[in-house]
Design a protein around this motif. Structure first.
Motif: not given
Length: 961
Positions: A843-847, A874-882
């Protein structure tokens, strides 16, 4: 001469329409008055603007009364108002129409007596107030230059606020009609001082708007040559643009009768001295200086001034400090047929005599032009030759070629003229200006004369022209024939060997190039003044040494060659030295950023030296390829657009087409890539590996995105069979594409894997690896990167090895090549997911790969990453807290866009279509569509309106900060 109102688009006037609407309606307080007056030459678009603005005012709730003034003076008082009321009456309900008819009845009443006129104006004002019913009234008047006295008084009465209604006036005035003591001149002067009145002097359309209007009428973008001619002939006058565009659309070459009669009527309306002056300027070379014009027309000074003033007032001439020009070059075409041949010859003779007798510098180009058209070729010929020599001294090779072509034509059948020398000069000038086919034709004509140069010289020149035209195989044969010729002198042998070394360099045969370069340098030592040969041979030797042996030593030789060329001051030597240095840095040595800087600096330098069409375009192509490799695709697009404005030919054009094709393949613009590949292939008859292998590699890459794996295989096999090159890098790239095609075929299961092709490709990869061992370290490093990709692709045919892909990604990260590094990460993630191992790592590599692909604008690559990510969830857009609680600002939303995508989005927010954006940014409509799709994906929107809203919100947020 008004443009057709309803059949053509309104171009270049949107801001003016908005400003006029605001001035006449939105910004007018109750009970106040306003006026907008449009002035300009015939055909500039006044009537069309009245129609557009009037329509918007009517839609805004105003009562719009539209009328036209007649060219009959005061014979019909208040005619435009009566006409407007009758038109309104025809569209009103019976009850409302009664008020209009009552006001029309006022005009029939007797207005004589001391207060007659004033009483009439007051009654008309009251009547208009009744019709308005509390709404604003706008009186739209066309051809105000013919306004009758009573209507003029009514306008002034109402604009002065003496009536009882909110009235605005929108009027158009033909500026060339306001001559002498015309009463409206004084009125407009006074009105300009009023805050409530705006006077707009309409200028012709600029070039961009002219081409946009023409493209709308022709229903297709204009070819560059047609666009140039249209601009020169029309001067941006919309009416003329429309007429010429219709002729172009309908396939008519001759000037339409409509245009001819319009311009003839305007010329015939001039006083006789002004008539003579316009004819004289039409026959001259613009700008025509005042002194020169006075001598040609043969009038006293004051009469010349009066004549020019009248022609300027009638919008036929424009004057500036350097002389007089026709407002429309079309006038010259019209007037050419109005003079007898003897009259035209007499005008040109007078110009030639005036130029000859003038003190100071003699304008040879003009002199040749006028003597030729005066029917005296024996006097035109030496002037044309002198003009060519003057142009060459200033590095104006295109101009020199044009003058020498004239000289060759004039020398036909003329005794006492060295025609062979003229043909030789003309051929060389054509070569230097990028007209390679013309250079070859002139050289063949020279070879057929009785005074043809020796065989060795002809072989050398023919080889040079063939090489520049991209016909490398034929050029190599010609150089060898020159070296074998019995009449070849030591100097010519040095020249042939040096040029052959350069050609072999371009063909990728570096060892052969180095050997020939050493021979050329040894021969040049025996010849005095062989600077060009030394520069060429040194450049070839430096490149060969840097590639095969010692990069540092090779660079020293190349930089020394550039210094030698600059000191000698020969433009072509300087250009070639820059070319080889930039190619070496951006290519084998992989010092790409420095190479791009050198290429762009060299492009500026050779443009100063008059070699823009040839060497500047080639240097810009090198810069483009370097920018592509380091991931600056948007900047590469801009560089290509700048280079294509030179309209290159031969090998220069091929370089640019291939550079642009790389971008199109990356963007997924299949049609544009196919078109460029076909064009390059057409021009590459007899081309060498330097162009053929990259072309076939691009063909394979494009075919793979189209899932045509058999086509990709065939292109690679052709490249391996039909060409020979020592360039291990382009061979390694081709082999990678071949193995990738087989791996893609295996993965798709639509085409069987060709095991024989795989074995052959693996054998060639091994040979490339072996041959790269003695090569310079930077070359080995780049080759190793492609060989790592090859090994990883082979593993896909069985069980894709993630470790091999990780090694390939690391190789390309070290070289700062984002695209192959991201591709390797995609394949590494794919291999991990297939083995159901380390899904978090996958997943990290795909992102990471997705982020690079998005930044580049690589649409097919992005789609492949999305497809794999979707299947693997795999979620390509990483979501950050908040993030959900604090959504990003609009400025952050645009941060994901590339520089080119921001340009496209800005144009979308302006409301431009894809075709209009493409014309502005000099890229294809289909590529714009790719950019727009990419923008939608990044901004997560579905429509242009939503995307535009984000862009506009971004501008507001930036301005607030």
């Amino acid at each position: 001469m008004a443009s057709a109102v309803d059949t053509t688009p309104l171009v270049g006037r949107a801001d003016l329409v908005a400003t006029a609407r605001a001035a006449l309606l939105d910004d007018v307080a109750p009970g106040n008055t306003a006026g907008v007056f449009l002035t300009g030459e015939s055909g500039v678009g006044k009537t069309r603007l009245l129609h557009e603005i009037g329509g918007q005012l009517s839609a805004g709730g105003a009562v719009v009364l539209t009328g036209s003034c007649l060219d009959i003076g005061d014979a019909s008082p208040l005619h435009p108002l009566r006409q407007a009321l009758r038109r309104l009456d025809a569209h009103l309900a019976p009850a409302a129409a009664a008020s209009v008819r009552a006001l029309l009845g006022v005009f029939a009443q007797d207005s004589t007596g001391p207060d007659g006129a004033g009483a009439l104006l007051e009654r008309v004002s009251r009547g208009l107030g009744v019709i308005a019913g509390g709404r604003p009234v706008v009186l739209v008047l066309d051809d105000l230059q013919w306004v009758d006295r009573t209507t003029r008084q009514l306008l002034l009465y109402l604009l002065a606020g003496l009536g009882d209604l909110q009235l605005s006036v929108l009027a158009a005035v033909r500026s060339e009609s306001l001559q002498g003591a015309h009463p409206l001149r004084r009125v407009l002067t006074e009105l300009r001082r009023l805050r409530s009145v705006r006077v707009f002097d309409l200028a012709p359309l600029d070039r961009t708007a002219t081409e946009e209007l023409a493209a709308a009428i022709v229903r297709a973008p204009l070819a560059p040559e047609a666009a140039d001619r249209l601009w020169q002939r029309s001067g941006g006058n919309p009416f003329v643009v429309e007429e010429l565009s219709r002729d172009l659309r309908d396939g008519r070459d001759d000037l339409s009768d409509t245009l001819r009669e319009v311009f003839l009527a305007r010329v015939d309306a001039l006083p006789q001295p002004a008539h003579r002056a316009v004819h004289a300027v039409a026959a001259g070379v613009e700008p025509v200086e005042h002194r020169l014009l006075a001598e040609v027309v043969g009038l006293p000074e004051q009469e010349v001034l009066a004549a020019v003033r009248a022609a300027v007032a009638h919008r036929l001439l424009v004057g500036s400090e350097d002389g007089y020009r026709l407002r429309h070059r079309l006038v010259a075409e019209v007037l050419e047929d109005e003079l007898l041949p003897a009259e035209r010859a007499l005008l040109h003779r007078r110009y030639a005599e005036a130029l000859t007798s003038a003190p100071g510098e003699l304008h040879q180009a003009r002199l040749a032009h006028h003597w030729r058209l005066a029917g005296e070729p024996e006097r035109a010929l030496p002037a044309a030759v002198a003009a060519a020599e003057e142009a060459e001294r200033l590095y104006g090779y295109a101009e020199a070629h044009r003058h020498l072509s004239v000289a060759v034509e004039l020398s036909q059948g003329r005794a006492g003229v060295d025609r062979a020398a003229l043909l030789g000069q003309a051929a060389e000038a054509a070569h230097k200006s990028g007209e390679y086919a013309r250079a070859l034709a002139l050289l063949e004509e020279l070879a057929a004369t009785d005074s043809a140069p020796p065989a060795c010289e002809l072989h050398i020149r023919r080889a040079r022209y063939l090489a520049a035209a991209g016909r490398s195989a034929l050029a190599e044969v010609e150089y060898q024939q020159a070296l074998d010729a019995a009449d070849c002198t030591p100097g010519q042998r040095a020249t042939a060997a040096a040029h052959l070394a350069e050609l072999l360099l371009h063909l990728g045969r570096y060892a052969d190039a180095g050997q020939r370069a050493r021979e050329a340098l040894a021969l040049a030592e025996q010849v005095e003044g062989a600077t060009t040969e030394v520069v060429l041979a040194s450049a070839a030797l430096g490149f060969s040494e840097a590639y095969l042996e010692d990069p540092d030593a090779g660079l020293v030789v190349l930089r020394r060659a550039l210094d030698t060329a600059e000191r000698a001051g020969r433009p072509e030597d300087v250009a070639r030295a820059y070319l080889h240095l930039a190619e070496l840095l951006t290519g084998p040595l992989n010092v790409i950023e420095e190479g791009v800087v050198v290429a762009r600096r060299g492009a500026e330098r050779v443009a100063e030296l008059g070699l823009g069409r040839a060497y500047e375009t080639r240097l810009l192509a090198i810069a483009t390829n370097g920018l592509f490799r380091v991931g600056q695709w948007a900047e590469a697009e801009k560089v290509i657009a700048a280079a294509l404005r030179h309209r290159p030919s031969g090998a220069d054009a091929v370089e640019l087409l291939l550079a642009r094709c790389r971008l199109s393949v990356g963007y997924g613009d299949v049609e544009a890539a196919d078109r460029d590949l076909d064009a390059a292939a057409t021009m590459l008859a007899g081309g060498g590996a330097r162009h053929v292998i990259p072309l076939l590699t691009l063909r394979a890459g494009l075919a793979m995105w189209q899932r045509r794996h058999d086509v990709a295989r065939h292109a690679v096999q052709r490249g391996l069979t039909e060409t020979r090159s020592d360039d291990l890098v382009i061979l390694a790239v081709l082999v990678w594409h071949g193995l990738r095609a087989e791996a893609e075929a295996h993965a798709s299961r639509t085409v069987a894997v060709d095991q024989n092709a795989v074995r052959r490709l693996r054998d060639i990869a091994d040979r490339v690896a072996g041959r790269s061992v003695p090569a310079a370290r930077p070359v080995r490093d780049v080759v190793d990167g492609y060989l790592a990709l090859c090994a990883a692709e082979v593993s896909r045919l069985d069980n894709s090895d993630p470790e091999l892909w990780a090694r390939a990604a690391a190789e390309w990260d070290r070289r700062n090549h984002p695209y192959p590094a991201a591709y390797s990460r995609l394949r590494q993630a794919e291999a991990l997911l297939a083995r159901r191992r380390r899904t978090a790592t996958a997943g990290r590599l795909l992102r990471q790969a997705y982020q690079v692909a998005q930044g580049l604008g690589a649409v097919p690559f992005t789609e492949e990453i999305r497809g794999l990510a979707g299947r693997a969830r795999v979620e390509l857009e990483e979501r950050t807290s908040g993030r959900a609680e604090t959504p990003p600002g609009a400025g952050e939303e645009l941060a994901a866009l590339t520089a080119r995508e921001r340009e496209v989005l800005a144009a979308v927010a302006e409301g431009l279509t894809n075709k209009e954006i493409g014309q502005r940014l000099f890229i294809s409509e289909r590529t714009i569509g790719v950019h727009v799709s990419h923008i939608f994906d990044k901004l997560q929107v579905r429509t242009r309106v939503q995307a535009s809203a984000i862009f506009l919100r971004s501008r507001v947020s930036v301005s607030d900060t």
